[in-house]
Design a protein around this motif. Structure first.
Motif, PDB file in Angstrom:
ATOM      1  N   SER A   1      35.424  38.280  46.490  1.00 40.30           N
ATOM      2  CA  SER A   1      36.219  37.658  46.971  1.00 40.30           C
ATOM      3  C   SER A   1      37.200  38.840  47.347  1.00 40.30           C
ATOM      4  O   SER A   1      36.853  39.355  47.930  1.00 40.30           O
ATOM      5  CB  SER A   1      37.922  36.416  45.241  1.00 40.30           C
ATOM      6  OG  SER A   1      38.174  38.184  44.578  1.00 40.30           O
ATOM      7  N   LYS A   2      38.794  38.275  48.047  1.00 42.65           N
ATOM      8  CA  LYS A   2      39.175  39.320  48.745  1.00 42.65           C
ATOM      9  C   LYS A   2      39.487  40.197  48.180  1.00 42.65           C
ATOM     10  O   LYS A   2      40.146  41.483  48.175  1.00 42.65           O
ATOM     11  CB  LYS A   2      40.159  38.531  49.274  1.00 42.65           C
ATOM     12  CG  LYS A   2      39.504  37.292  51.158  1.00 42.65           C
ATOM     13  CD  LYS A   2      40.791  36.988  51.513  1.00 42.65           C
ATOM     14  CE  LYS A   2      40.375  35.795  52.115  1.00 42.65           C
ATOM     15  NZ  LYS A   2      41.310  35.906  53.563  1.00 42.65           N
ATOM     16  N   ASN A   3      39.680  40.157  46.659  1.00 41.22           N
ATOM     17  CA  ASN A   3      40.496  40.615  45.414  1.00 41.22           C
ATOM     18  C   ASN A   3      39.534  42.667  45.426  1.00 41.22           C
ATOM     19  O   ASN A   3      39.559  43.695  44.773  1.00 41.22           O
ATOM     20  CB  ASN A   3      40.110  39.878  44.128  1.00 41.22           C
ATOM     21  CG  ASN A   3      41.324  39.121  44.526  1.00 41.22           C
ATOM     22  OD1 ASN A   3      42.551  39.647  44.378  1.00 41.22           O
ATOM     23  ND2 ASN A   3      40.878  38.058  43.529  1.00 41.22           N
ATOM     24  N   SER A   4      38.026  42.245  45.516  1.00 42.77           N
ATOM     25  CA  SER A   4      37.508  43.496  45.652  1.00 42.77           C
ATOM     26  C   SER A   4      36.733  44.774  46.972  1.00 42.77           C
ATOM     27  O   SER A   4      37.705  43.789  48.306  1.00 42.77           O
ATOM     28  CB  SER A   4      35.550  43.236  45.047  1.00 42.77           C
ATOM     29  OG  SER A   4      35.576  43.643  44.829  1.00 42.77           O
TER      30      SER A   4
ATOM     31  N   LYS B   1      47.333  42.080  45.146  1.00 38.20           N
ATOM     32  CA  LYS B   1      45.784  43.770  45.222  1.00 38.20           C
ATOM     33  C   LYS B   1      46.664  44.752  45.143  1.00 38.20           C
ATOM     34  O   LYS B   1      48.123  44.985  45.793  1.00 38.20           O
ATOM     35  CB  LYS B   1      45.675  43.023  47.082  1.00 38.20           C
ATOM     36  CG  LYS B   1      44.200  44.102  47.272  1.00 38.20           C
ATOM     37  CD  LYS B   1      44.065  44.158  48.101  1.00 38.20           C
ATOM     38  CE  LYS B   1      42.629  44.200  49.275  1.00 38.20           C
ATOM     39  NZ  LYS B   1      42.050  44.128  49.764  1.00 38.20           N
TER      40      LYS B   1
ATOM     41  N   PHE C   1      41.897  42.687  36.158  1.00 41.54           N
ATOM     42  CA  PHE C   1      40.232  42.211  36.757  1.00 41.54           C
ATOM     43  C   PHE C   1      39.794  42.032  35.421  1.00 41.54           C
ATOM     44  O   PHE C   1      39.043  41.057  35.626  1.00 41.54           O
ATOM     45  CB  PHE C   1      40.061  42.015  37.999  1.00 41.54           C
ATOM     46  CG  PHE C   1      40.488  41.132  39.124  1.00 41.54           C
ATOM     47  CD1 PHE C   1      40.467  40.286  39.287  1.00 41.54           C
ATOM     48  CD2 PHE C   1      42.165  42.243  40.056  1.00 41.54           C
ATOM     49  CE1 PHE C   1      41.445  39.617  39.942  1.00 41.54           C
ATOM     50  CE2 PHE C   1      42.580  41.383  40.941  1.00 41.54           C
ATOM     51  CZ  PHE C   1      42.631  40.716  41.499  1.00 41.54           C
TER      52      PHE C   1
ATOM     53  N   PHE D   1      34.564  37.224  41.159  1.00 39.66           N
ATOM     54  CA  PHE D   1      35.600  38.908  41.797  1.00 39.66           C
ATOM     55  C   PHE D   1      35.318  39.004  43.180  1.00 39.66           C
ATOM     56  O   PHE D   1      35.830  39.562  43.932  1.00 39.66           O
ATOM     57  CB  PHE D   1      36.226  39.534  40.541  1.00 39.66           C
ATOM     58  CG  PHE D   1      35.818  40.934  41.019  1.00 39.66           C
ATOM     59  CD1 PHE D   1      38.126  41.060  41.191  1.00 39.66           C
ATOM     60  CD2 PHE D   1      35.507  42.016  41.613  1.00 39.66           C
ATOM     61  CE1 PHE D   1      38.252  42.203  41.570  1.00 39.66           C
ATOM     62  CE2 PHE D   1      36.385  43.168  41.930  1.00 39.66           C
ATOM     63  CZ  PHE D   1      37.572  43.405  41.978  1.00 39.66           C
TER      64      PHE D   1
ATOM     65  N   LYS E   1      41.050  48.150  39.516  1.00 39.42           N
ATOM     66  CA  LYS E   1      41.747  46.650  39.430  1.00 39.42           C
ATOM     67  C   LYS E   1      41.790  46.746  37.653  1.00 39.42           C
ATOM     68  O   LYS E   1      41.216  45.812  37.863  1.00 39.42           O
ATOM     69  CB  LYS E   1      41.366  46.149  40.377  1.00 39.42           C
ATOM     70  CG  LYS E   1      41.703  46.300  42.158  1.00 39.42           C
ATOM     71  CD  LYS E   1      40.611  45.457  42.552  1.00 39.42           C
ATOM     72  CE  LYS E   1      40.202  46.128  43.916  1.00 39.42           C
ATOM     73  NZ  LYS E   1      40.597  46.882  44.679  1.00 39.42           N
TER      74      LYS E   1
END
Length: 459
Positions: free
Chosen positions: A218-221, A3, A167, A215, A164
């Motif tokens: 999810s927890k990535n953003s 992350k 991604f 995306f 990011k």
């Protein structure tokens, strides 16, 4: 994938950030460009050179509509980068929600209009003679997927605004690889011709959309898809519109350029001249991928640090982005000048096109080594939210200089006049952009010690 927090845009060294942001963007653009190039190779070898010209006619129409998503994405992403830099998370979330709503509404309306006026638009963009029927088949199918493509363009820019880039890179690679696989299956195995090429493209848009949608769930953003942020806010819409109009205007000019080029070249040399331009157009997209990657990587860095009031970092990002992009452009220039015949022979076996394209390509790429300054300069004003200079500088190359040149020079030099218009427009627009960028840096991005001296003198 680890992350990454957007705050890194304001802390890490500029050189390191440019590499981290630009490398994934360049790889993504490379794969996307390879997709376009290989797609053209497949179509040219499995269907014919007329099919290449047909796709070249359709692209400016479909991409203009899809560019609504790109415009809204880039305009809103500038706001998101600056909001995250200023630690205003709520504004970033509201901006994101408004981007989604606006993209869906506008692209749906434009696609409906594009389908209704298909028989008028295709000939207007050069789809005449033998080109019309294959262009019409491709056009209708691709247009169905354009709203999804617009959402992909929106999402990709927002992902990059969050800092990011990896991604965002994957989001560009997925549809490219998917399209190539589908091309092989639908065109070569099932022999579906232009319809197969079109469905392969539309299907790839949907696969990309599913990844981007995942995306943001999810927890990535750092940004989330929250329904109550979808309500349109007039203040946010005005800023998105002002900044996004820069990108939309650029794509509108690109579409007008395709319209004029296809028609002018059709009059001068028929279908084969349109095919020559189609090949050169693919190479322009493909060959400039590293320069465009640096430009994409530069945007969130400049926007974040401008919002965080760190002018020294903004200055450094401008200087290093121009330097890196210029070196890469010089490499591209060298390869094009040395191997034009070998490059063209990959696309087609048509002897006339093989003879005509290499010289034309050399002219088109003649001023590429200096184009980095023009691209980075106009992108900078968009990154910091200055819509008017961003718009004017974005339009200098194709709008203010290139279009008048291709309307005038072919009258005196024939087809050569079309090709020499490219480097002339590049040189003039770069000089203009350099002047305004230099003035902006001297006035608004003074080093801290210079600002303190100027402040004490006023007192």
């Amino acid at each position: 994938m680890p992350k990454v927090d957007s705050a890194a845009l304001g802390k890490e060294s500029i050189s390191k950030l440019l590499v981290k942001q630009s490398a994934p963007a360049s790889i993504g653009i490379l794969v996307m460009s390879l997709n376009i190039v290989v797609d053209t190779i497949f179509v040219g070898n499995w269907i014919g050179s007329t099919a290449i010209a047909a796709i070249n006619v359709v692209l400016p129409i479909s991409f203009f509509i899809a560019a609504l998503g790109m415009a809204i994405g880039i305009g809103g992403s500038s706001m998101i980068s600056r909001a995250l830099g200023a630690n205003d998370k709520e504004k970033a979330l509201k901006t994101f929600g408004n981007q989604i709503t606006l993209t869906i509404l506008l692209t749906t309306v434009f696609v409906a209009g594009g389908l209704f006026f298909a028989n008028d638009l295709i000939p207007a963009f050069g789809g005449k003679g033998e080109i019309f029927e294959p262009a019409k088949i491709y056009y209708r199918i691709v247009l169905y997927g354009v709203p999804v493509l617009a959402l992909n363009m929106l999402g990709n820019n927002v992902v990059r605004a969050e800092g990011k880039p990896n991604f965002a890179m994957i989001a560009m690679i997925i549809p490219s690889v998917g399209n190539l696989i589908a091309d092989y299956v639908l065109i070569n195995i099932f022999d579906l011709g232009m319809a197969g090429a079109a469905w392969a493209t539309t299907g790839s848009y949907l696969v990309c959309f599913l990844y981007i949608f995942w995306f943001f769930l999810s927890k990535n953003s750092e940004l989330k898809i929250v329904p109550h942020h979808f309500g349109l806010n007039l203040t946010i819409l005005k800023e998105i519109g002002a900044l996004g109009f820069v990108t939309l205007a650029r794509q509108a000019v690109v579409s007008v350029t395709y319209l004029l080029m296809n028609n002018i070249l059709f009059k001068l040399g028929g279908e084969s001249s349109v095919a020559v331009y189609a090949i050169i157009g693919r190479m322009l997209i493909f060959a400039l991928f590293p320069v465009l990657g640096v430009t994409q990587g530069f945007l969130p860095i400049a926007g974040y640090n401008y919002g965080a009031e760190q002018p020294h970092r903004v200055r450094e990002s401008i200087n290093k982005a121009i330097l890196y992009a210029s070196i890469l452009a010089l490499v591209v220039f060298s390869l094009i000048m040395i191997f034009p015949k070998e490059i063209v022979s990959v696309f087609t076996k048509d002897q006339h096109i093989l003879e005509e394209t290499p010289n034309a390509m050399r002219w088109v790429f003649a001023a590429i080594p200096i184009i980095a300054l023009q691209l980075i300069g106009s992108a900078y004003f968009q990154a910091i939210g200055k819509a008017v200079p961003a718009l004017l500088l974005t339009l200098t190359r194709q709008g203010f200089f290139f279009i008048p040149l291709i309307l005038i020079l072919p009258k005196y030099f024939g087809e050569l006049g079309v090709w020499i218009s490219f480097p002339l427009a590049d040189v003039i627009s770069t000089i203009v952009t350099g002047f305004f960028l230099n003035r902006e840096i001297r006035i608004h991005l003074k080093p801290k010690e210079m600002e303190e001296v100027a402040s004490s003198q006023k007192l």
